[in-house]
Design an enzyme around this catalytic site. Structure first.
Site: not given
Ligand code: NCD
Length: 350
Positions: A53-54, A82, A103, A131
């Site tokens: 999703r993100t 690397k 991320r 997050h």
């Molecule tokens: C979450 C995350 O990556 O922290 N998911 C997300 O970004 N929608 C929650 C998770 O991984 O449990």
């Protein structure tokens, strides 16, 4: 003034949030009106951890604004295999694009990246720390469906120790008026010390519970989360922490059940059909608020920090902190409730 980078939701003022909320609502209503706003702009997505999703909602957001996207979804395909440092990758990729979404499994990784980037950095999840764009999604969803963020009784259930979405949303709700918190988890997955201290210091009402049944009838919002096994949390077969139709039958008629997703077995599949389960709508709303965020961050010229290599020794004791992998970072320290807290990962310095 809107921050240059979006590393943590708590840097937003009330006015910043209102601006974002208003813009996201307009986008949600008429996305076509914004389809040229980022023409010629490039979003770089550096995803060192899995994401559906993100990443896709960031990519969709930029494409719907008329911009383009570069980046990687799998660090195995990038120079990091690397052994390239985060600093070097960020320096290079930020010279190719206009805004970066990062991320990383390194706690505080986005803060470190912002020291070396030449464009705005968005924290798209840093280990089990924060997050903040998920929090924007959560806040947008709650306000869109509920009309307010104040005076809510909110339950958090699942992995409160390693769940970064929980940490960011608690920070955000602590700044809203009269939130009451119910924290439902296994004893070993309670909130980290720094968040427990924040709750205590703020004087809000909060209760730790061992089962959903203890609080379900009191909740306006229930925020369910999965157990973060990849971060070392032990899987749980505890039925008291699962949301099923029997528990839902005891909940308020206007409860909203949120989940950042992916969900595993913490919610029974039948609950998906309950109108109070809004997690799929929540994920859809994430695109509009991310579009609003990108527009806001691209509005004014970026002033790079151009951080220099530090000669000071590392002070953080958290092995998952970005300072462990990127050792020449300037140490950051703050005091909270008598504890020393690392400014990158927010964990207690032992
Ligand atoms: C979450 C995350 O990556 O922290 N998911 C997300 O970004 N929608 C929650 C998770 O991984 O449990």
């Amino acid at each position: 003034m809107f921050p240059q980078n979006f590393l943590d939701e708590t840097v937003l003022t009330e006015e910043d949030w209102e601006t974002l909320y208003k813009r996201a609502s307009e986008i949600h209503q008429s996305p076509e009106l914004f389809s040229e706003d980022c023409r010629g702009k490039i979003l770089g997505t550096l995803f060192y951890e899995p994401s559906t999703r993100t990443r896709l909602s960031f990519e969709t957001a930029m494409l719907r604004l008329g911009g383009d996207v570069i980046g990687f979804a799998d660090p195995g395909s990038a120079s990091v295999v690397k052994g390239e440092s985060l600093k070097d990758t960020v320096k290079i990729v930020s010279s190719y694009c206009d805004i970066l979404a990062l991320r990383t499994p390194l706690e505080g990784g986005a803060t470190a990246a912002s020291q070396f980037s030449s464009v705005p950095v968005i924290n798209a999840g840093d280990g089990s720390h924060l997050h903040p764009t998920q929090t924007l999604t959560d806040l947008f969803c709650i306000r869109h469906l509920r009309g307010t963020l104040d005076g809510l009784t909110v339950g958090f259930c699942g992995d409160l120790f390693n769940g970064r979405t929980v940490h960011s949303l608690i920070d955000a709700l602590l700044r809203r008026k009269k939130t009451v918190f119910y924290l439902v988890s296994e004893p070993e997955l309670r909130l980290p010390a720094a968040w427990q201290a924040k709750l205590k210091d703020s004087g809000v009402r909060f209760h730790a519970c061992d089962s959903l049944d203890e609080c379900i009838d009191k909740l306006d919002i229930l925020y369910m989360t999965r157990i973060q096994r990849e971060r070392g949390s032990a899987p749980s077969e505890n039925a008291a922490l699962r949301l099923g139709t029997e528990t839902m039958a005891r909940a308020k008629k206007d409860l909203l059940v949120l989940h950042p997703l992916p969900k595993l077995n913490e919610i029974a599949p039948e609950v998906d059909d309950d109108a109070r389960a809004v997690y799929f709508a929540q994920a859809r709303l994430g695109v509009s608020i991310r579009m609003a965020l990108i527009l806001q961050l691209l509005q004014k010229p970026y002033v790079p920090q151009n951080a220099r290599v530090s000669s000071l020794p590392r002070i953080c004791t958290n092995p998952k902190c970005v300072t462990e992998k990127e050792p020449r970072l300037e140490p950051l320290l703050r005091m909270q409730g008598g504890q020393k807290i690392c400014g990158y990962c927010d964990r207690e310095i032992l």
